[in-house]
Each structure stands twice: as C-alpha cells, then as structure tokens.
Design a protein around this motif. Structure first.
Motif: not given
Ligand SMILES: [Zn+2]
Length: 460
Positions: A262-290
């Motif tokens: 069975y598989v769970e996902t979460r909102p991060f992986y439905l609404h956001l992508t890795s390019e966020r980490f290039a933002e000034d405040e990109g660190a606020k998107y740190v979760g595991q997995p990325p």
C-alpha cells in the motif's frame, strides 16, 4: 418520532462510492438516519455544500520524546495539531510514537496515550516506531492488537537498520500474522551517506543541493526491499510518503502480482518540485524524501487516480521558519518536515478535483476511506453511513482563499504554500456529532479527542 441531537439539511453527501442530496440525522455522536423525516434539537443548513466524511490523516508528528528537549523541535502538540486538522477538515490523526532508548512498544503507547488524552481534540491513534529490534520488542507485537493498535513503523534510512534486517523482516512477518500493517520509510541509508560524502567532496553541501543528497535510487532500492519483505513474509506493508515515479513503478508492479503493498504520498509531492531549493528560502521545503521532478508529480497524481497510491497523508512535522532557514544547516545536518494539516484537503480538492485529476469519490477514498480501512477503523470512520461516527465536513466548493500564515491554527509561523489561491474550503467540521470547527474558529475542547481502538488492517 424521537427527536435527534442534530440534523444537517440539504447538503450533497459524497462517499467513496456514492453521491446523494439528503438530510443526515445525528444522535449520540453517530449517524442514525439518512433521508426521510428528521426532527432535531439543532439544525445545520448545508445547502450548496458538499458533505465529506472527516479526513483521516494517518501520518502526523505531534509529539516529542520526554528527553528530547533540544531546541528547535517540532512546534505542534496534539492540541495545536488537532486545531489545524479540524480547521482543514481532518477529524482523525495517526501519530508516530517514537520510543525512548530501551522503551518497549506497549510502554511507549501508554506513555503517549496519556499525553494525547489530555491534549487532543481530533480523534487519534498511535503508531509505535521500532528502532531497535530485541526479543522483547518482537514478543510484544502479538500483544499490540489487544492494546487496540494495528500498526508498527520502521525506517530504512537509519544508521542501525542494515545491521538488524533479520529482525525487521521477522517483525514484519509477526505483524502480518496479527493483522498488523507495517509502515516503512523507504530510503536507503548507505546510498544517502555516499551521496552526501560525494557532494561534500565537491563543496556542494548547502541545502541548494539537497535533492541530490537523497537521490531517487535510494528510494527505489529501499522500496524494492520493502516489497521483498512483503513478498517473502506475506505480510502487508505500507510505504509512507512515496515521492518518485520509479519507486511507484516498483509498488505498482508488486501490486499487479498480488503482493500486499500500500502506498501513501503527501502534499509536497503533488504540489511542489525540486526547483524550489534554488529559491532564497528554499530550505523551508526540506523533507524526507526531497521534492522531485515534474514527471514524478505527474506519476503520483496518476497513481492516485488509478489506485496504485492509496492515501494522501500530511507527514505534518513543522519547525518554525527561522529554524528551517538556520544558515548552519546543510545536506548532512537537517530539520526535515513542514506544516500541512490545515491545507491538505482544500489543496487536494482545488488542484485535484477542480482540475479534473481526481473524481470526487476518489478524493474521499484517498483522504478518508482507504485510511479507515487500512488502519482498522472502517466503517466507524471513513464514510457517511448509518452507524458511522458523525465525522462530517461541510465543504464550500465555491469559496476561494489565499493561503497565508495568519490563518494557520498550527503553532508554525509559515506555510510552504504561502500565497497559493485555493478554491473549495471547509466551513464546518463535526467530530462525533459535535461542532468542533465553524466559521474560522476551533470550538472543540482540549482533551475531547478519543484514542481509537483499531481492528485488523483490511482493504476490502
Ligand atoms: Zn513522518
């Protein structure tokens, strides 16, 4: 005719399998009648509203260990977390119960139950997290069901996992034999350490490079291993917060062969992508997995639609913004997690149902019904039917809100979705027949949430 406690009039009732406009009669916290002639002490007009079964978020972090006093830590407890949940249409939360050094699962559950009983407003259940496999810990798995618990959880990403694999396989086997679901965090410790070491050698240890430090292959190989555990033992496994197309393909292939994955996902992986980490405040998107790539986002939406992904849960684990943006942090020194409880349902509706990616029925299935089944609570929770708990969300499908930190009931001081415009929003939430959220205010009493006794896991 007997007078009921409450009638909800004129709403459109949406379940995983049906849609109907009918009045709902509630007494003693339960749904006692749907349709027909209903009289009650109190009435709620739900004309023009959708009525969903209360959301069931099986993956939250609203507690810390008693000896974990390091600051900063996660900022929510069962009270503030419940408030965020109820304001977001979620009436039941499943919390990860970490065990103190040497503490056994039953003792950990008892300790955390005492805390949650004083704080929670939402109903709740607890997942004991196994970190060290001892004969005593294995021996307690057969007693968990008697304690009303039908889950265990472990992490493949810890430094001590690989040395204990035989014990974790045995724990999974014993869990399956008892109708207990094994929750697994699927990221491979060795590959992550290797990626971090390589990046450090290249002078790329800032959080800008975070996605590369936990590559997709580390999720894929761990997911393959979890599937192998299920296949070898016959026990069901539940992959928490799956993030990538390739890891989902591993699960879909196993499901097609009848392996209980069975598989769970979460909102991060439905609404956001890795390019966020290039933002000034990109660190606020740190979760595991990325955060991953647009193709991963598309694959997970497809999985939700097709049924290879069973639940959307938050993994709500918020830190204050200043703690997330601490310049001392790096790919090797993280504060993973984010606020999500209040916005998960409306964002999934707005981005999913309104944009044609999910049917209304599928929306209810992945936010409530499937979790109720997997976590042994169906049909008490997870649907709107006679005999079920009156956990009901009045949802206004036309209400547009802009997500802003000032609206958050969480103690967290930012939302990763700040500024997002969302159409469709909960306006009133009932938990066991009681109005616990209405017109922007949480009205439920601290400590009124109940610990839920859970039956065997069952997806039928
Ligand atoms: Zn988590």
């Amino acid at each position: 005719m007997a007078e009921l406690d409450l009638v909800i009039r004129g709403g459109q009732i949406i379940t995983a399998t049906s849609a109907a406009t009918a009045d709902i009669g509630i007494a003693g916290g339960k749904i006692v009648q749907i349709g027909g002639d209903l009289q009650a002490v109190q009435e709620i007009d739900a004309t023009g509203k959708l009525l969903f079964p209360g959301g069931l978020d099986a993956h939250v972090h609203l507690s810390r260990l008693p000896d974990d006093t390091a600051e900063p830590g996660w900022v929510d407890d069962f009270t503030s977390g419940s408030a965020a949940a109820l304001a977001g249409g979620i009436t039941t939360v499943g919390n990860m119960t970490f065990l103190a050094a040497g503490e056994l699962p039953l003792a950990g559950l008892a300790r955390e139950t005492a805390v949650a009983r004083g704080q929670a407003i939402a109903d709740f259940f607890l997942h004991p997290v196994l970190d060290t496999i001892t004969p005593q810990a294995l021996g307690e798995i057969s007693s968990l069901r008697d304690a009303g618990c039908n889950t265990i959880k472990y992490f493949m990403s810890t430094p001590t996992f690989d040395a204990q694999v035989p014990g974790f396989v045995e724990a999974t086997r014993r869990a399956g034999a008892e109708g207990i679901l094994t929750l697994i965090h699927c990221e491979d410790y060795t590959l992550i350490e290797d990626a971090i070491a390589q990046l450090q050698k290249e002078g790329r240890s800032a959080l800008t490079y975070y996605p590369e430090s936990r590559p997709v292959i580390s999720e894929v190989v761990a997911t393959q291993r979890a599937v192998a555990f299920a296949e070898a033992t016959g026990a069901p496994v539940y992959i928490v917060h799956l993030s990538s197309e390739r890891a989902l393909a591993v699960c879909a292939e196993a499901q097609a062969r009848g392996v209980p994955v069975y598989v769970e996902t979460r909102p991060f992986y439905l609404h956001l992508t890795s390019e966020r980490f290039a933002e000034d405040e990109g660190a606020k998107y740190v979760g595991q997995p990325p955060l991953r790539e647009p193709s991963d986002v598309d694959a997970i939406w497809n999985g939700l639609r097709q049924g290879t992904v069973h639940t959307v849960c938050t993994d709500h684990a918020p830190y204050a913004l200043a703690a997330k943006l601490d310049p001392e942090l790096s790919i090797a020194n993280l504060r993973p997690g984010a606020e999500n409880l209040q916005t998960m349902l409306p964002m999934l509706y707005s981005e999913g149902v309104r944009k044609g990616r999910l049917s209304l029925h599928r929306f209810v299935e992945v936010t409530s019904t499937n979790a109720a089944k997997l976590f042994g609570l169906y049909p008490r929770k997870g649907t709107i039917s006679v005999g079920s708990d009156a956990d009901i969300v009045l949802f206004d499908p036309t209400l547009t809100r802009r997500i802003d930190r000032s609206m958050l009931k969480s103690n967290c001081d930012y939302s990763p979705y700040e500024g997002w415009e969302v159409t469709g929003w909960p306006v009133l939430t009932l938990r066991r027949g009681e109005i616990v959220f209405r017109d922007g205010a949480v009205t439920g009493r601290d400590g009124s949430g109940q610990l839920l006794r859970r039956d065997a896991t069952c997806m039928h």
